[in-house]
Design a protein around this motif. Structure first.
Motif, PDB file in Angstrom:
ATOM      1  N   LEU A 253       9.683  70.538  65.271  1.00  0.00           N
ATOM      2  CA  LEU A 253      10.452  71.663  64.736  1.00  0.00           C
ATOM      3  C   LEU A 253      10.545  71.597  63.213  1.00  0.00           C
ATOM      4  CD1 LEU A 253      13.366  71.848  67.329  1.00  0.00           C
ATOM      5  CD2 LEU A 253      11.793  73.721  66.801  1.00  0.00           C
ATOM      6  N   SER A 254      10.824  70.403  62.685  1.00  0.00           N
ATOM      7  CA  SER A 254      10.973  70.286  61.236  1.00  0.00           C
ATOM      8  C   SER A 254       9.654  70.533  60.530  1.00  0.00           C
ATOM      9  CB  SER A 254      11.529  68.916  60.860  1.00  0.00           C
ATOM     10  OG  SER A 254      10.643  67.886  61.260  1.00  0.00           O
ATOM     11  N   PHE A 255       8.563  70.041  61.111  1.00  0.00           N
ATOM     12  CA  PHE A 255       7.267  70.285  60.487  1.00  0.00           C
ATOM     13  C   PHE A 255       6.905  71.763  60.533  1.00  0.00           C
ATOM     14  CE2 PHE A 255       2.691  70.793  60.485  1.00  0.00           C
ATOM     15  CZ  PHE A 255       2.343  70.110  59.329  1.00  0.00           C
ATOM     16  N   GLN A 256       7.111  72.409  61.692  1.00  0.00           N
ATOM     17  CA  GLN A 256       6.757  73.821  61.822  1.00  0.00           C
ATOM     18  C   GLN A 256       7.627  74.702  60.939  1.00  0.00           C
ATOM     19  OE1 GLN A 256       7.006  74.073  66.187  1.00  0.00           O
ATOM     20  NE2 GLN A 256       4.800  74.437  66.221  1.00  0.00           N
ATOM     21  N   LEU A 257       8.863  74.291  60.693  1.00  0.00           N
ATOM     22  CA  LEU A 257       9.742  75.055  59.817  1.00  0.00           C
ATOM     23  C   LEU A 257       9.148  75.170  58.419  1.00  0.00           C
ATOM     24  CD1 LEU A 257      12.574  76.405  59.397  1.00  0.00           C
ATOM     25  CD2 LEU A 257      13.399  74.138  58.728  1.00  0.00           C
ATOM     26  N   PHE A 258       8.534  74.084  57.952  1.00  0.00           N
ATOM     27  CA  PHE A 258       7.968  74.080  56.614  1.00  0.00           C
ATOM     28  C   PHE A 258       6.489  74.431  56.585  1.00  0.00           C
ATOM     29  CE2 PHE A 258      11.836  71.674  56.124  1.00  0.00           C
ATOM     30  CZ  PHE A 258      12.309  72.083  54.894  1.00  0.00           C
ATOM     31  N   ASN A 259       5.881  74.595  57.736  1.00  0.00           N
ATOM     32  CA  ASN A 259       4.466  74.955  57.790  1.00  0.00           C
ATOM     33  C   ASN A 259       4.255  76.383  58.294  1.00  0.00           C
ATOM     34  OD1 ASN A 259       1.794  73.999  57.283  1.00  0.00           O
ATOM     35  ND2 ASN A 259       1.434  73.925  59.489  1.00  0.00           N
ATOM     36  N   ARG A 260       5.327  77.169  58.310  1.00  0.00           N
ATOM     37  CA  ARG A 260       5.267  78.596  58.662  1.00  0.00           C
ATOM     38  C   ARG A 260       4.814  78.854  60.095  1.00  0.00           C
ATOM     39  NH1 ARG A 260       2.344  81.209  53.262  1.00  0.00           N
ATOM     40  NH2 ARG A 260       3.357  79.876  51.743  1.00  0.00           N
ATOM     41  N   THR A 261       5.080  77.928  61.000  1.00  0.00           N
ATOM     42  CA  THR A 261       4.635  78.114  62.383  1.00  0.00           C
ATOM     43  C   THR A 261       5.765  77.911  63.386  1.00  0.00           C
ATOM     44  OG1 THR A 261       3.931  75.786  62.503  1.00  0.00           O
ATOM     45  CG2 THR A 261       2.261  77.420  61.875  1.00  0.00           C
ATOM     46  N   ILE A 262       7.019  77.958  62.926  1.00  0.00           N
ATOM     47  CA  ILE A 262       8.115  77.664  63.844  1.00  0.00           C
ATOM     48  C   ILE A 262       8.220  78.705  64.957  1.00  0.00           C
ATOM     49  CG2 ILE A 262       9.958  78.904  62.602  1.00  0.00           C
ATOM     50  CD1 ILE A 262      11.738  76.408  63.261  1.00  0.00           C
ATOM     51  N   ASP A 263       7.734  79.912  64.708  1.00  0.00           N
ATOM     52  CA  ASP A 263       7.775  80.945  65.739  1.00  0.00           C
ATOM     53  C   ASP A 263       6.837  80.639  66.900  1.00  0.00           C
ATOM     54  OD1 ASP A 263       5.694  81.297  63.923  1.00  0.00           O
ATOM     55  OD2 ASP A 263       5.578  83.447  64.243  1.00  0.00           O
ATOM     56  N   GLN A 264       5.997  79.632  66.765  1.00  0.00           N
ATOM     57  CA  GLN A 264       5.087  79.231  67.838  1.00  0.00           C
ATOM     58  C   GLN A 264       5.675  78.132  68.723  1.00  0.00           C
ATOM     59  OE1 GLN A 264       1.245  78.245  66.112  1.00  0.00           O
ATOM     60  NE2 GLN A 264       1.405  79.928  64.643  1.00  0.00           N
ATOM     61  N   ASN A 265       6.869  77.641  68.385  1.00  0.00           N
ATOM     62  CA  ASN A 265       7.498  76.577  69.153  1.00  0.00           C
ATOM     63  C   ASN A 265       8.122  77.124  70.426  1.00  0.00           C
ATOM     64  OD1 ASN A 265       9.779  74.558  69.863  1.00  0.00           O
ATOM     65  ND2 ASN A 265       8.588  73.476  68.304  1.00  0.00           N
ATOM     66  N   SER A 266       8.031  76.372  71.508  1.00  0.00           N
ATOM     67  CA  SER A 266       8.545  76.834  72.802  1.00  0.00           C
ATOM     68  C   SER A 266      10.064  76.930  72.819  1.00  0.00           C
ATOM     69  CB  SER A 266       8.076  75.893  73.912  1.00  0.00           C
ATOM     70  OG  SER A 266       8.574  74.577  73.700  1.00  0.00           O
ATOM     71  N   ARG A 267      10.733  76.261  71.898  1.00  0.00           N
ATOM     72  CA  ARG A 267      12.197  76.325  71.828  1.00  0.00           C
ATOM     73  C   ARG A 267      12.679  77.570  71.080  1.00  0.00           C
ATOM     74  NH1 ARG A 267      14.107  72.502  75.454  1.00  0.00           N
ATOM     75  NH2 ARG A 267      12.960  70.549  75.191  1.00  0.00           N
ATOM     76  N   ILE A 268      11.761  78.320  70.520  1.00  0.00           N
ATOM     77  CA  ILE A 268      12.092  79.482  69.702  1.00  0.00           C
ATOM     78  C   ILE A 268      11.858  80.777  70.468  1.00  0.00           C
ATOM     79  CG2 ILE A 268      11.394  80.812  67.658  1.00  0.00           C
ATOM     80  CD1 ILE A 268      12.937  78.378  66.873  1.00  0.00           C
ATOM     81  N   LYS A 269      12.835  81.681  70.394  1.00  0.00           N
ATOM     82  CA  LYS A 269      12.686  83.036  70.900  1.00  0.00           C
ATOM     83  C   LYS A 269      12.825  83.980  69.700  1.00  0.00           C
ATOM     84  CE  LYS A 269      12.326  81.871  75.236  1.00  0.00           C
ATOM     85  NZ  LYS A 269      12.135  80.428  74.954  1.00  0.00           N
ATOM     86  N   THR A 270      12.044  85.034  69.675  1.00  0.00           N
ATOM     87  CA  THR A 270      12.076  85.959  68.535  1.00  0.00           C
ATOM     88  C   THR A 270      12.175  87.402  69.018  1.00  0.00           C
ATOM     89  OG1 THR A 270       9.667  86.155  68.416  1.00  0.00           O
ATOM     90  CG2 THR A 270      10.687  84.390  67.119  1.00  0.00           C
TER      91      THR A 270
END
Length: 373
Positions: A253-270
């Protein structure tokens, strides 16, 4: 009171601002002397040397108390000043932006805060010299803004953990990424997710969430992209819901937050919408552009299209290099250990973050067609 007059710059109290009869554009610089860590006098000296005086007639005002920037900018727009430039962080920018929404006065930014979320989204350089060059280009862009419970925002607003940390961060009296990480790491391992109901244009749905972020811009600041696909000009906000997660999820999560890919994480709903209502079980804290405040159980959030003129690069240069958050976490752990148990866990997370960063960086390099040029 009058401010000290300096060579090539006129310091005046905000109530004496006046639109002069001139072919030049009137530009007012509002500086917050205590925001961020940069030397404000050095910034003002650079403005004096580099602002294009063939185009602009500059004036400078210094804020003296909380809310003063809003008062100065309000008076400037009333007197039809062409440009008002915020010299400060996200709080100063929010104050000035609020005063200029739905007016013809354009806001510029010389970023020198701890996050600089709006400036980063607009691709305004963090380097003062280059930020002044953007102002001299005088390229105007009209952007959306949001409102949560009557409070305008330009980057993000939300409830849950990020609002809670914003409150802790404000109370700490410290600024900078390390201070933010300190509050995040101290509170994150014991924060309890809450149940929310989001009412949008398609109906209502309940979530148990760690946080809900409503984004007009893509990031909180410091290149932390909570809504990577968000646009300032699409008339909508991007809503990010972070569902409960485990300790093992934190590195990704922390890496994806700074790599512009957090919306691809399974814990994320958008979702994306123009207006929502967040229902929660009790009153509590929420934030707008990182500024925490308290509100009721039901919070209405909406986007107002094309409500603010801003100065921004016409053709921004993309920076695709991810921020190495592992470096900052590691620095924090070494300087400010919390407890031996948490410190050891965080060291393990740092190691995982480094490994993921190396793998992804090596993969990008191997796929880069220009790597041998």
């Amino acid at each position: 009171m009058y401010y000290t007059e300096q060579k090539n710059a006129i310091f005046v109290p905000f109530y004496q601002l006046n639109k002069k009869m001139s072919l030049k554009k009137q530009i007012l610089f509002i500086v917050n002397p205590i925001s961020g860590t940069q030397d404000k006098q050095a910034i003002l000296s650079l403005i004096n040397r580099e602002i294009n005086r063939d185009i602009f007639e500059p004036t400078i005002c210094k804020t003296q108390y909380a809310g003063h920037a809003f008062e100065i900018a309000t008076e400037a727009s009333r007197k039809n000043i062409d440009f008002v430039v915020a010299i400060g962080g996200d709080g100063t920018i929010n104050e000035i932006g609020r005063a200029l929404i739905n007016t013809q006065t354009t806001m510029g930014i010389i970023p020198c805060g701890s996050g600089n979320g709006l400036a980063r989204h607009l691709h305004i350089p963090m380097d003062t010299h280059k930020a002044i060059q953007v102002i001299n280009e005088a390229h105007i862009k009209r952007i959306d803004y949001g409102i949560i419970a009557g409070h305008p925002f330009f980057c993000t607003c939300g409830v849950g953990f990020d609002a809670f940390v914003s409150l802790k961060f404000a109370d700490s009296g410290k600024r900078g990424l390390l201070s933010y990480l300190e509050n995040t790491l101290q509170e994150g391992l014991r924060y309890k997710p809450e149940t929310y109901e989001i009412e949008n244009s398609n109906g209502s749905i309940k979530y148990k969430a760690f946080l809900i972020a409503c984004a007009n811009a893509s990031q909180y600041g410091n290149n932390a992209y909570i809504a990577p696909q968000a646009s300032l000009t699409d008339g909508k906000m991007d809503i990010t819901i972070l569902e409960p997660f485990t300790l093992l999820d934190i590195p990704q999560l922390s890496f994806q937050l700074f790599n512009r890919t957090i919306d691809q994480n399974s814990r994320i709903k958008t979702m994306r919408d123009t207006k929502i209502i967040i229902h929660r079980n009790k009153e509590g804290v929420f934030h707008f552009d990182g500024d925490p405040t308290f509100g009721g159980k039901d919070l209405e959030v909406e986007i107002i299209p094309k409500g603010l003129n801003v100065l921004a690069p016409e053709k921004p240069a993309e920076n695709n290099t991810p921020l190495n958050i592992a470096h900052y976490i590691n620095e924090f752990i070494q300087k400010r250990p919390i407890t031996s148990v948490i410190t050891e866990k965080q060291k393990q997370l740092v190691k995982l973050n480094k490994q993921m960063l190396e793998r992804i960086t090596n993969k990008k390099r191997s796929n880069d067609p220009n790597k041998n040029l």
